[in-house]
Design an enzyme around this catalytic site. Structure first.
Site, PDB file in Angstrom:
ATOM      1  N   ALA A  98     -16.564 -35.759 -96.243  1.00 36.65           N
ATOM      2  CA  ALA A  98     -17.191 -37.060 -95.972  1.00 36.65           C
ATOM      3  C   ALA A  98     -17.206 -37.995 -97.174  1.00 36.65           C
ATOM      4  CB  ALA A  98     -18.616 -36.887 -95.431  1.00 36.65           C
ATOM      5  N   GLN A 119     -13.958 -36.536 -87.282  1.00 39.63           N
ATOM      6  CA  GLN A 119     -14.744 -37.187 -88.328  1.00 39.63           C
ATOM      7  C   GLN A 119     -13.876 -37.588 -89.515  1.00 39.63           C
ATOM      8  OE1 GLN A 119     -18.158 -34.678 -89.104  1.00 39.63           O
ATOM      9  NE2 GLN A 119     -18.979 -34.975 -87.073  1.00 39.63           N
ATOM     10  N   ASP A 120     -13.522 -36.630 -90.362  1.00 42.58           N
ATOM     11  CA  ASP A 120     -12.626 -36.924 -91.478  1.00 42.58           C
ATOM     12  C   ASP A 120     -11.763 -35.691 -91.727  1.00 42.58           C
ATOM     13  OD1 ASP A 120     -14.704 -35.391 -92.492  1.00 42.58           O
ATOM     14  OD2 ASP A 120     -14.958 -36.554 -94.306  1.00 42.58           O
ATOM     15  N   PRO A 121     -10.723 -35.795 -92.553  1.00 47.35           N
ATOM     16  CA  PRO A 121      -9.800 -34.669 -92.733  1.00 47.35           C
ATOM     17  C   PRO A 121     -10.470 -33.454 -93.361  1.00 47.35           C
ATOM     18  CG  PRO A 121      -8.825 -36.722 -93.522  1.00 47.35           C
ATOM     19  CD  PRO A 121     -10.272 -37.003 -93.271  1.00 47.35           C
TER      20      PRO A 121
END
EC number: 3.2.2.27
Length: 227
Positions: A138, A67-69
């Site tokens: 997010a 998804q994201d870091p």
């Protein structure tokens, strides 16, 4: 992340593959510099934002999409789910990945959370969104990275090379039409996050299944063992 030509900051094959979104990447560099100027900062460090594209484009045989870091300073290092060798304890999502790795293949629990050995074997560890504000999961969704990572995957599936995709979570699942159109086999499950791992990640056997699919495609399996 400076305003350099793509060919100076990533593998030449990736630079060519991402040329259609070069302007978007430059715009994201401007966005990140503005975040720094405003005192908000971003993760991972600038030199690691595009790290996933430093390994050869032609060598990618497994795509793992996250998804994201990680939003915790010191954790993200440019490869999805991976952390630097000195990070302890490792993030819970990564601990769940290691638990599934052990259950799936019987490999011992790795000594650290560095997934670079997977990357070195042609496993592309790619987040759908490549940066995040510290402490704010997010927070960079919808800022422009999605177009970049979609182009990366479009370029990958357009190659005449064996490829297997592993999709973890809802963000990654949005890429299914791209993969289906190109007849790229994929393994889909819930995200390994503690919030969702029990809803289909555990027991999904992504590592053995990926190797089975690679074998069907005539490609070498991945040695998923980590030190």
């Amino acid at each position: 992340m400076g305003a350099k030509p793509l060919s100076e900051i990533m593998d030449p094959g990736w630079a060519q593959a991402l040329e259609p979104v070069a302007d978007r990447i430059r715009a994201m560099g401007d966005f990140l510099r503005a975040e720094n100027a405003a005192g908000r900062g971003y993760l991972p460090a600038g030199e690691n934002v595009l790290r996933a594209f430093q390994r050869p484009f032609r060598d990618v045989r497994v795509l793992i999409v996250g998804q994201d870091p990680y939003p915790t300073p010191g954790h993200p290092m440019g490869l999805s789910f991976s952390v630097a060798p000195d990070v302890s304890p490792i993030p819970r999502s990564l601990a769940n990945i290691f638990a599934e790795l052990h259950k799936d293949l019987g490999h011992p629990t790795p000594s650290c959370g560095d997934l670079t050995p997977w990357s070195d074997q042609g496993v592309l560890l790619l987040n759908r969104v490549l940066t995040v504000s510290p402490g704010q999961p997010a927070s960079h969704r919808g800022k422009g990275w999605e177009a970049v990572t979609e182009q990366a995957i479009r370029a990958l599936v357009a190659r005449d090379e064996p490829l297997v995709a592993i999709l973890w979570g809802r963000d990654a699942a949005t890429l299914k039409p791209l993969l289906t159109e190109a007849e790229v086999p994929y393994i889909e499950s819930a995200h390994p996050s503690p919030l969702s791992a029990s809803r289909g990640f555990f027991g999904s056997r992504p590592f053995s299944r990926a190797n089975e699919l690679l074998d069907e495609l005539g490609a070498e399996p991945v040695d998923w063992r980590l030190p």
